[in-house]
Design a protein around this motif. Structure first.
Motif: not given
Length: 445
Positions: A39-41, A297-299, A306-309, A315-319
């Motif tokens: 996903t992308t934010l 940044a990571l969460a 999911m991991i967000y970076a 853009v915030i990316y999530g895998w």
């Protein structure tokens, strides 16, 4: 010491299409992960510097565009109140957030109303934040060399000193009795933070600046990431290394931990994310996350699936963690330049390199950290409506012309307008400055 590797297994080499096919079949068979996908934010106007995930899955982001983003189902809400880049954000329960940044200040946010309460300020940028287990206290790490202690209920802050350089991160022990800190001086320290007279205990000095730290469950271990690429798990009583996951990539810029799944993630300056299984003390996954730039940044999501970076991109990316190896690096199709730099005229290239992260060329409004440059020629400095200028710029008598823009980059903002919020940078070649001014003449009308 390094963890002992598991016995090697025979692996059948797969090309990229076959890897994706296998990953897709695995996804169909894995019900808990099937509801999650890459996903992308999108919506920020600058690089992503900090991330936090709230119960329920909402993502909070700190950005170079001076704002905090609150994302629910990819829809952002903007929390505005900082006067410079926001570097760190942390959740305080389910309904509040705290943020800190380059304006030296901390703001406590109400999630529902979006209202912020300024807690106060350090004398340097705020690099890290932590919330005590009981939710009553906030600790802040600052480049002024101190740790701030802020009561959520209100009152004057208290500052702890003892490091010999900028403090880069802080973390409370799970029982709240101790506080740990990292610093550019290369040390990890332990504080009896409730005792104003207590002297901090130095756990280790690893020789290079430490950027981030994490406290394990029950304070059984500490993990840290450092400027030299060191990624280690150590004993919090002795400072002795329990496991060393250092790779030939530096610096380590971000860490995130998910206790229920025992996953520790580390992001580095080369754009990689390494996921460590802290039960087995092994590297479970290691992949190139960003096509360009670092992982700042990571969460993890609340369930750890999911991991967000965040990094240099807006853009915030999530895998989905279980499928990390199936994805190409994020941002490969996104560029800070509108086209390859070699295809640009020199003036446009100078703008993209020196100005584009902070400034747009289009009419307002803009989500960039700085005011738009649209119509800049002939405009008095500090006069775009709604932008929070520093007093020195708002009260100056500068009018932007060919000559004043040339002088700005010849001398550098720190010398031409001392005390302004503009970053320190110069364009030393007169030809490059001339080309930049000519490009701005064409692009800002």
């Amino acid at each position: 010491m390094r963890p002992n590797p598991r016995p090697a297994r025979r692996r059948i080499p797969l090309n990229r299409p076959m890897r994706r096919l296998v990953a897709g079949l695995w996804l169909l068979a894995a019900a808990p992960v099937a509801a999650q996908d890459f996903t992308t934010l999108k919506g920020h106007g600058g690089p992503i510097m900090g991330l936090a995930v709230l119960p329920g899955g909402a993502v909070a982001s700190a950005s170079f565009d001076n704002s905090v983003g609150l994302w629910q189902d990819r829809a952002p809400r903007w929390l505005e109140g900082h006067d410079a880049a926001v570097i760190a954000v942390a959740r305080l329960g389910a309904e509040r957030l705290v943020s800190g940044g380059d304006d030296f200040g901390l703001i406590l946010w109400d999630r529902d109303s979006g209202e912020g309460r300024h807690l106060g300020a350090h004398k340097g940028k705020v690099a890290g934040l932590a919330v005590s287990p009981d939710g009553a206290w906030i600790a802040s790490a600052s480049w002024d060399g101190s740790i701030g202690l802020w009561s959520v209920a209100g009152g004057a802050p208290r500052f702890l000193t003892g490091h010999d350089g900028p403090v880069t991160d802080v973390a409370f022990a799970p029982d709240g009795a101790r506080l740990y800190s990292s610093s550019a001086d290369g040390t990890l320290r332990e504080w009896d933070w409730r005792d104003p007279e207590a002297v901090p205990r130095a756990l280790l000095d690893q020789g290079f600046g430490i950027n981030k730290l994490v406290v394990g469950p029950g304070a059984a271990w500490l993990a840290y990431g450092a400027v030299d690429g060191a990624t280690r798990i150590v004993d919090p009583e002795t400072g002795r290394a329990i496991a060393d996951f250092t790779l030939d990539r530096r610096p380590v810029l971000s860490l995130a931990y998910h206790e229920e799944t025992a996953q520790l993630a580390a992001g580095d300056g080369h754009g990689h994310i390494m996921v460590i299984d802290t039960n087995d003390l092994r590297i479970a996954r290691d992949f190139k996350a960003m096509a360009r730039g670092p992982v700042w940044a990571l969460a993890f999501s609340p369930d750890g699936g999911m991991i967000y970076a965040g990094g240099l991109s807006e853009v915030i990316y999530g895998w989905p963690v279980a499928l990390l190896d199936a994805y190409d690096p994020a941002g490969a199709a996104e560029h800070s330049f509108l086209r390859p730099p070699e295809e640009m005229a020199n003036g446009e290239r100078q703008f993209m390199r020196k100005c584009s992260i902070c400034h747009a060329l289009t009419p307002p409004p803009s989500r960039k950290a700085g005011p738009t440059l649209f119509g800049v020629f002939g405009r008095p400095a500090g006069s775009v409506p709604g932008y929070p200028y520093s007093p020195v710029l708002a009260n100056s008598d500068i009018v932007w012309t060919d000559e004043t823009i040339d002088a700005l980059f010849d001398l550098g903002p720190d010398h031409y307008i001392p005390g302004s919020k503009m970053p320190m940078q110069r364009i030393t070649a007169a030809r490059d400055r001339d080309d930049l001014v000519a490009y701005l003449r064409r692009a800002t009308q």
